[in-house]
Design a protein around this motif. Structure first.
Motif, PDB file in Angstrom:
ATOM      1  N   LYS A  65      -1.303   6.932  -3.288  1.00  0.00           N
ATOM      2  CA  LYS A  65      -1.863   5.918  -4.170  1.00  0.00           C
ATOM      3  C   LYS A  65      -0.873   4.775  -4.366  1.00  0.00           C
ATOM      4  N   SER A  66      -1.399   3.589  -4.611  1.00  0.00           N
ATOM      5  CA  SER A  66      -0.571   2.424  -4.929  1.00  0.00           C
ATOM      6  C   SER A  66      -0.495   2.305  -6.447  1.00  0.00           C
ATOM      7  N   ILE A  67       0.719   2.299  -7.005  1.00  0.00           N
ATOM      8  CA  ILE A  67       0.902   2.361  -8.449  1.00  0.00           C
ATOM      9  C   ILE A  67       1.740   1.185  -8.931  1.00  0.00           C
ATOM     10  N   ILE A  68       1.265   0.525  -9.984  1.00  0.00           N
ATOM     11  CA  ILE A  68       2.036  -0.495 -10.685  1.00  0.00           C
ATOM     12  C   ILE A  68       2.381   0.122 -12.037  1.00  0.00           C
ATOM     13  N   LEU A  69       3.665   0.238 -12.322  1.00  0.00           N
ATOM     14  CA  LEU A  69       4.123   1.014 -13.481  1.00  0.00           C
ATOM     15  C   LEU A  69       5.058   0.194 -14.343  1.00  0.00           C
ATOM     16  N   SER A  70       4.794   0.203 -15.648  1.00  0.00           N
ATOM     17  CA  SER A  70       5.697  -0.398 -16.613  1.00  0.00           C
ATOM     18  C   SER A  70       6.258   0.707 -17.498  1.00  0.00           C
ATOM     19  N   THR A  71       7.574   0.753 -17.642  1.00  0.00           N
ATOM     20  CA  THR A  71       8.188   1.775 -18.488  1.00  0.00           C
ATOM     21  C   THR A  71       9.594   1.339 -18.883  1.00  0.00           C
ATOM     22  N   HIS A  72      10.082   1.928 -20.004  1.00  0.00           N
ATOM     23  CA  HIS A  72      11.457   1.680 -20.425  1.00  0.00           C
ATOM     24  C   HIS A  72      12.409   2.753 -19.897  1.00  0.00           C
ATOM     25  N   ILE A  73      11.876   3.742 -19.218  1.00  0.00           N
ATOM     26  CA  ILE A  73      12.679   4.880 -18.791  1.00  0.00           C
ATOM     27  C   ILE A  73      13.349   4.566 -17.455  1.00  0.00           C
TER      28      ILE A  73
ATOM     29  N   GLU B 114       0.818  -1.201   0.000  1.00  0.00           N
ATOM     30  CA  GLU B 114       0.000   0.000   0.000  1.00  0.00           C
ATOM     31  C   GLU B 114       0.860   1.261   0.000  1.00  0.00           C
ATOM     32  N   GLY B 115       0.549   2.179  -0.938  1.00  0.00           N
ATOM     33  CA  GLY B 115       1.221   3.457  -0.989  1.00  0.00           C
ATOM     34  C   GLY B 115       2.563   3.453  -1.688  1.00  0.00           C
ATOM     35  N   GLU B 116       2.974   2.315  -2.260  1.00  0.00           N
ATOM     36  CA  GLU B 116       4.265   2.281  -2.932  1.00  0.00           C
ATOM     37  C   GLU B 116       4.075   2.214  -4.449  1.00  0.00           C
ATOM     38  N   VAL B 117       5.161   2.527  -5.164  1.00  0.00           N
ATOM     39  CA  VAL B 117       5.180   2.398  -6.622  1.00  0.00           C
ATOM     40  C   VAL B 117       6.043   1.191  -6.971  1.00  0.00           C
ATOM     41  N   PHE B 118       5.440   0.239  -7.677  1.00  0.00           N
ATOM     42  CA  PHE B 118       6.159  -0.961  -8.111  1.00  0.00           C
ATOM     43  C   PHE B 118       6.378  -0.854  -9.614  1.00  0.00           C
ATOM     44  N   GLY B 119       7.643  -0.948 -10.046  1.00  0.00           N
ATOM     45  CA  GLY B 119       7.957  -0.821 -11.459  1.00  0.00           C
ATOM     46  C   GLY B 119       8.298  -2.146 -12.102  1.00  0.00           C
ATOM     47  N   LEU B 120       7.749  -2.374 -13.289  1.00  0.00           N
ATOM     48  CA  LEU B 120       8.086  -3.554 -14.087  1.00  0.00           C
ATOM     49  C   LEU B 120       8.990  -3.111 -15.229  1.00  0.00           C
ATOM     50  N   LEU B 121      10.117  -3.768 -15.361  1.00  0.00           N
ATOM     51  CA  LEU B 121      11.105  -3.418 -16.374  1.00  0.00           C
ATOM     52  C   LEU B 121      11.448  -4.650 -17.197  1.00  0.00           C
ATOM     53  N   GLY B 122      11.564  -4.452 -18.503  1.00  0.00           N
ATOM     54  CA  GLY B 122      11.933  -5.557 -19.374  1.00  0.00           C
ATOM     55  C   GLY B 122      11.894  -5.107 -20.817  1.00  0.00           C
ATOM     56  N   PRO B 123      12.543  -5.853 -21.717  1.00  0.00           N
ATOM     57  CA  PRO B 123      12.529  -5.499 -23.139  1.00  0.00           C
ATOM     58  C   PRO B 123      11.159  -5.727 -23.744  1.00  0.00           C
ATOM     59  N   ASN B 124      10.949  -5.230 -24.958  1.00  0.00           N
ATOM     60  CA  ASN B 124       9.696  -5.482 -25.665  1.00  0.00           C
ATOM     61  C   ASN B 124       9.496  -6.988 -25.827  1.00  0.00           C
ATOM     62  N   GLY B 125       8.263  -7.429 -25.585  1.00  0.00           N
ATOM     63  CA  GLY B 125       7.965  -8.851 -25.715  1.00  0.00           C
ATOM     64  C   GLY B 125       8.332  -9.687 -24.512  1.00  0.00           C
ATOM     65  N   ALA B 126       8.750  -9.023 -23.427  1.00  0.00           N
ATOM     66  CA  ALA B 126       9.182  -9.774 -22.240  1.00  0.00           C
ATOM     67  C   ALA B 126       8.020 -10.340 -21.449  1.00  0.00           C
TER      68      ALA B 126
END
Length: 258
Positions: free
Chosen positions: A200-208, A43-55
């Motif tokens: 807010k609780s955020i699940i984020l996918s980005t290449h940055i 709760e209240g954290e930002v979780f980032g998903l990182l990986g190449p295209n098609g991962a």
């Protein structure tokens, strides 16, 4: 912190057409896009998903958001299962991905009101929410312009506003700045920061890489459908940069030179 998301051994396999097999140079028509992916977010954290295209990042996000069903495994969002309680999950999340397009024949005004009504917002609450979000993203002057006539940046900002019309506490963003000019991307990033400040609780996918390092509390790295690393930003990065760590892991996992 209380657990807000618990992903348990999610798997998803797609059957490829002959054309897709040829494009991907694969003999097997079955592609395992997500392979026993597990992770938790709090709760209240930002979780980032990182990986190449098609991962497998987008497929994972779409399963969590209940847009597609997993072949096996499950995930709970605020205690609700994506497999057995998808309606409750949808009520509690906001979801944005570039793969979901707004209907080009309607205006941001109409679409905002339509989704506000779907979420059961009163007219007064919807009006207040619209004023807040349209002002934040500069949509006011384009509110009655059909989506098909908007710039890509304005479409993305309208999509973002509409995805959180109901002010959800759990927000899932798949590549929210992808394809945007630097000015529009900054507006979106600043808004993500404000959401984090609101708890807010955020699940984020980005290449940055910089966005992940500066905004996220925890990061998961997905390669070829598998979660190959998952921990706090500090533990994953250590004395290096996230970019260096990622490419080291990528080379070790795929045995490819970059």
């Amino acid at each position: 912190m209380d657990e807000i998301l618990n992903v348990q051994n999610l798997c998803k396999t797609f059957k490829l057409s002959k054309k897709q097999q040829k494009l991907k140079n694969l003999k097997n028509p079955l592609l395992k896009a997500v392979d026993n992916v597990s992770f938790k977010s709090y709760e209240g954290e930002v979780f980032g998903l990182l990986g190449p295209n098609g991962a497998g990042k987008t497929t994972t996000m779409r399963m969590i958001a209940t847009l597609i069903n997993p072949d096996s495994g499950d995930a709970t969002i605020d205690g609700f299962s994506i497999r057995t309680e998808p309606a409750y999950v949808r009520q509690n999340i906001g979801f944005l991905t570039n793969e979901l397009k707004l209907d080009e024949y309607f205006t941001p005004n109409y679409l905002f009101d339509f989704f506000a009504d779907l979420h059961g917002l009163s007219k007064n609450t919807a009006a207040q929410r619209k004023e807040e979000l349209f002002t934040t993203f500069g949509i006011d002057n384009f509110a009655e312009v059909k989506v098909g006539s908007l710039s890509q940046g304005m479409r993305q900002k309208a999509s973002l506003a509409i995805s959180i019309v109901h002010d959800p506490n759990i927000i899932i963003f798949d590549e929210p700045t992808n394809g945007l000019d630097v000015i529009t991307a900054k507006v979106v990033v600043d808004f993500l920061v404000s959401l984090k400040e609101q708890g807010k609780s955020i699940i984020l996918s980005t290449h940055i890489f910089g966005l992940l390092e500066n905004l996220c509390d925890r990061i998961g790295i997905i390669i070829d459908g598998k979660m190959v690393a998952c921990d706090t930003v500090e533990k994953i990065v250590g004395e290096k940069t996230l970019e260096d760590v990622f490419f080291n892991i990528y080379r070790e996992t795929t045995k490819e030179d970059i």
